[in-house]
Design a protein around this motif. Structure first.
Motif, PDB file in Angstrom:
ATOM      1  N   THR A   9       2.639  -0.373  -1.966  1.00 54.11           N
ATOM      2  CA  THR A   9       2.111   0.272  -3.304  1.00 54.11           C
ATOM      3  C   THR A   9       0.741   0.480  -3.353  1.00 54.11           C
ATOM      4  OG1 THR A   9       3.714  -1.140  -4.447  1.00 54.11           O
ATOM      5  CG2 THR A   9       1.882  -0.476  -5.940  1.00 54.11           C
ATOM      6  N   ALA A  10      -0.125  -0.263  -2.647  1.00 52.61           N
ATOM      7  CA  ALA A  10      -1.608  -0.276  -2.576  1.00 52.61           C
ATOM      8  C   ALA A  10      -1.922   1.181  -1.652  1.00 52.61           C
ATOM      9  CB  ALA A  10      -2.253  -1.396  -1.889  1.00 52.61           C
ATOM     10  N   VAL A  11      -1.274   1.197  -0.700  1.00 55.41           N
ATOM     11  CA  VAL A  11      -1.617   2.275   0.276  1.00 55.41           C
ATOM     12  C   VAL A  11      -1.002   3.935  -0.214  1.00 55.41           C
ATOM     13  CG1 VAL A  11       0.118   2.517   1.909  1.00 55.41           C
ATOM     14  CG2 VAL A  11      -2.257   2.997   2.564  1.00 55.41           C
ATOM     15  N   ALA A  12      -0.176   3.827  -1.331  1.00 54.01           N
ATOM     16  CA  ALA A  12       0.349   5.014  -1.878  1.00 54.01           C
ATOM     17  C   ALA A  12      -0.490   6.214  -2.059  1.00 54.01           C
ATOM     18  CB  ALA A  12       1.423   4.524  -2.808  1.00 54.01           C
ATOM     19  N   PRO A  13      -1.629   5.986  -3.002  1.00 47.74           N
ATOM     20  CA  PRO A  13      -2.676   6.859  -3.222  1.00 47.74           C
ATOM     21  C   PRO A  13      -3.346   7.523  -1.876  1.00 47.74           C
ATOM     22  CG  PRO A  13      -2.857   5.151  -4.685  1.00 47.74           C
ATOM     23  CD  PRO A  13      -1.775   4.404  -3.523  1.00 47.74           C
ATOM     24  N   VAL A  14      -3.489   6.652  -1.005  1.00 45.33           N
ATOM     25  CA  VAL A  14      -4.251   7.172   0.458  1.00 45.33           C
ATOM     26  C   VAL A  14      -3.018   8.137   1.013  1.00 45.33           C
ATOM     27  CG1 VAL A  14      -5.093   6.477   2.402  1.00 45.33           C
ATOM     28  CG2 VAL A  14      -5.517   5.120   0.655  1.00 45.33           C
ATOM     29  N   LEU A  15      -1.718   7.726   1.114  1.00 48.48           N
ATOM     30  CA  LEU A  15      -0.734   8.397   1.590  1.00 48.48           C
ATOM     31  C   LEU A  15      -0.774   9.882   1.079  1.00 48.48           C
ATOM     32  CD1 LEU A  15       2.020   5.816   2.412  1.00 48.48           C
ATOM     33  CD2 LEU A  15       0.149   6.894   4.136  1.00 48.48           C
ATOM     34  N   ALA A  16      -0.865   9.854  -0.251  1.00 52.86           N
ATOM     35  CA  ALA A  16      -0.785  10.973  -1.086  1.00 52.86           C
ATOM     36  C   ALA A  16      -1.970  11.933  -1.006  1.00 52.86           C
ATOM     37  CB  ALA A  16      -0.514  10.682  -2.578  1.00 52.86           C
ATOM     38  N   ALA A  17      -3.132  11.530  -0.900  1.00 47.36           N
ATOM     39  CA  ALA A  17      -4.274  12.217  -0.469  1.00 47.36           C
ATOM     40  C   ALA A  17      -4.233  12.857   0.765  1.00 47.36           C
ATOM     41  CB  ALA A  17      -5.364  11.262  -0.785  1.00 47.36           C
ATOM     42  N   TYR A  18      -3.848  11.990   1.730  1.00 48.25           N
ATOM     43  CA  TYR A  18      -3.659  12.761   3.243  1.00 48.25           C
ATOM     44  C   TYR A  18      -2.713  13.910   2.998  1.00 48.25           C
ATOM     45  CZ  TYR A  18      -6.521   9.583   5.981  1.00 48.25           C
ATOM     46  OH  TYR A  18      -7.554   8.848   6.305  1.00 48.25           O
ATOM     47  N   ALA A  19      -1.442  13.574   2.351  1.00 46.04           N
ATOM     48  CA  ALA A  19      -0.586  14.725   2.483  1.00 46.04           C
ATOM     49  C   ALA A  19      -0.926  15.869   1.826  1.00 46.04           C
ATOM     50  CB  ALA A  19       0.836  14.164   1.429  1.00 46.04           C
ATOM     51  N   ALA A  20      -2.014  15.792   0.884  1.00 44.78           N
ATOM     52  CA  ALA A  20      -2.481  16.975   0.143  1.00 44.78           C
ATOM     53  C   ALA A  20      -3.508  17.797   0.828  1.00 44.78           C
ATOM     54  CB  ALA A  20      -2.857  16.653  -1.365  1.00 44.78           C
ATOM     55  N   THR A  21      -3.916  17.160   1.975  1.00 43.33           N
ATOM     56  CA  THR A  21      -5.164  17.698   2.725  1.00 43.33           C
ATOM     57  C   THR A  21      -4.560  19.006   3.433  1.00 43.33           C
ATOM     58  OG1 THR A  21      -6.006  15.538   2.724  1.00 43.33           O
ATOM     59  CG2 THR A  21      -6.976  17.392   4.299  1.00 43.33           C
ATOM     60  N   PRO A  22      -5.322  20.311   3.300  1.00 44.97           N
ATOM     61  CA  PRO A  22      -4.923  21.190   4.227  1.00 44.97           C
ATOM     62  C   PRO A  22      -5.199  21.173   5.612  1.00 44.97           C
ATOM     63  CG  PRO A  22      -6.431  21.924   2.456  1.00 44.97           C
ATOM     64  CD  PRO A  22      -6.506  20.368   2.446  1.00 44.97           C
ATOM     65  N   GLY A  23      -4.046  21.499   6.272  1.00 41.38           N
ATOM     66  CA  GLY A  23      -3.934  21.068   7.721  1.00 41.38           C
ATOM     67  C   GLY A  23      -3.236  20.099   7.967  1.00 41.38           C
ATOM     68  N   VAL A  24      -2.574  19.203   6.926  1.00 41.64           N
ATOM     69  CA  VAL A  24      -1.816  18.340   7.364  1.00 41.64           C
ATOM     70  C   VAL A  24      -0.319  18.848   7.423  1.00 41.64           C
ATOM     71  CG1 VAL A  24      -0.927  15.985   6.650  1.00 41.64           C
ATOM     72  CG2 VAL A  24      -3.385  16.215   6.748  1.00 41.64           C
ATOM     73  N   ASP A  25       0.355  18.499   8.185  1.00 36.93           N
ATOM     74  CA  ASP A  25       1.702  18.573   8.570  1.00 36.93           C
ATOM     75  C   ASP A  25       2.638  17.143   7.820  1.00 36.93           C
ATOM     76  OD1 ASP A  25       1.749  21.055   9.844  1.00 36.93           O
ATOM     77  OD2 ASP A  25       1.816  20.063  11.715  1.00 36.93           O
ATOM     78  N   ALA A  26       2.156  16.334   8.021  1.00 35.74           N
ATOM     79  CA  ALA A  26       2.949  15.163   7.418  1.00 35.74           C
ATOM     80  C   ALA A  26       2.193  13.832   7.750  1.00 35.74           C
ATOM     81  CB  ALA A  26       4.386  14.993   8.244  1.00 35.74           C
ATOM     82  N   VAL A  27       2.751  12.943   6.819  1.00 32.82           N
ATOM     83  CA  VAL A  27       1.882  11.585   6.726  1.00 32.82           C
ATOM     84  C   VAL A  27       3.175  10.567   6.626  1.00 32.82           C
ATOM     85  CG1 VAL A  27       0.726  10.034   5.227  1.00 32.82           C
ATOM     86  CG2 VAL A  27       0.003  12.282   5.269  1.00 32.82           C
ATOM     87  N   MET A  28       2.762   9.449   7.464  1.00 40.12           N
ATOM     88  CA  MET A  28       3.864   8.385   7.697  1.00 40.12           C
ATOM     89  C   MET A  28       3.410   6.845   7.690  1.00 40.12           C
ATOM     90  SD  MET A  28       6.155   7.873  11.090  1.00 40.12           S
ATOM     91  CE  MET A  28       4.447   7.090  11.828  1.00 40.12           C
ATOM     92  N   LEU A  29       3.850   6.144   6.920  1.00 40.91           N
ATOM     93  CA  LEU A  29       3.486   4.752   6.828  1.00 40.91           C
ATOM     94  C   LEU A  29       4.294   4.193   8.020  1.00 40.91           C
ATOM     95  CD1 LEU A  29       2.252   2.340   5.173  1.00 40.91           C
ATOM     96  CD2 LEU A  29       4.388   2.104   4.207  1.00 40.91           C
TER      97      LEU A  29
END
Length: 280
Positions: A9-29
């Motif tokens: 729960t705590a890290v979810a906003p960080v994952l979402a921010a990375y996922a929305a960054t141009p150049g990122v294909d995917a993000v994984m916990l």
């Protein structure tokens, strides 16, 4: 408290921010938070997969408190260390193309590269996958789900070669518990790496388990009473501990013979049993 759920729960906003960054294909916990066995000491591990090398600003933008690791260049991975309300987050950035190369090296060619095995362990554990191309990670996970037999053989032949065990007797006689503990750790690391490979479980630079009992339950093919005997190695008087470890290694060679008969265990045993005779 469910420590894993708290961290997800705590890290979810960080994952979402990375996922929305141009150049990122995917993000994984990844790590223990993804596996569900996190405790109150656990950091959070995040994997970010890029279509191109990221800039330092892109790597560090998703969190307010960042301690950058290695600088971005034309290779990967790169590491950053984030802090979110006191919670440590270890972020590994990698090019998607580099992941493909690693899969070909480790799974295709059967090369037991420690960095590659660490990556594969992270992929197998990973969850909460987000980003423009989550199907990439799902495809990697499907590929990693089949552990090649020749990879297991290569790891067993490398780490099953345990030599200079006579040092344990020498260090016990010298009453040097510091160096003796180092020898015990060296041998047990090799032994556990072998057992993980026999059981088709990825392990890299660091064997990722928090509790010996849980690890033992996952290793179907292993010496009996593995967790208890490992604890004894590090708690019993040196002569007893040395004998327990010696027998554990011999029993592990028995497991190799039963599960991977292609491995020349006679050679491994001979190397392990080689001794140095004290003089005088």
């Amino acid at each position: 408290m469910d420590h894993a759920q708290f961290r997800r729960t705590a890290v979810a906003p960080v994952l979402a921010a990375y996922a929305a960054t141009p150049g990122v294909d995917a993000v994984m916990l990844g790590g223990s938070t993804a596996r569900g066995d996190a405790d109150r000491w656990s950091d959070v591990e995040v994997g970010v997969f890029w279509t191109r090398p990221p800039t330092l600003a892109e790597r560090t933008a998703p969190a307010a408190s960042v301690r950058p690791g290695t600088p971005a260049d034309d290779d990967s991975p790169w590491y950053d260390y984030l802090e979110l309300d006191g919670l440590a987050i270890d972020v590994e950035h990698a090019l998607s193309s580099k992941v493909e190369e690693t899969l070909d090296l480790v799974l295709g060619a059967g090369v037991p590269d420690p960095d590659g095995l660490t990556l594969l362990k992270g992929l197998v554990d990973g969850r909460d996958i987000d980003g423009p191309r989550p199907e990439l990670v799902h495809a990697w996970q499907r590929r990693a789900s089949t552990y090649p037999r020749r990879l297991a053989i290569a790891i067993v032949e490398r780490d099953g070669a345990i030599d200079k065990f006579w040092r344990c007797q020498m260090l016990a006689e010298r009453d040097n518990p510091v160096l003796l503990a180092r020898e015990f750790l060296r041998v047990t690391n090799q032994l556990l790496t072998v057992l993980h490979a026999i059981n088709k479980r990825y392990s890299g630079h660091v064997l990722a388990f928090k509790r010996l009992g849980a690890m033992e339950a996952e290793l179907t093919h292993a010496p009996t009473d593995l967790a208890h005997r490992l604890r004894t190695v590090f708690t019993a008087p040196p002569p007893e501990a040395t004998e327990v470890l010696r027998q554990l290694v011999e029993d592990t060679y028995d497991v190799i013979e039963a599960q991977l008969p292609e491995v020349e265990t006679a050679r491994l045993r001979a190397r392990f049993r080689t001794t140095r005779r004290p003089i005088g």
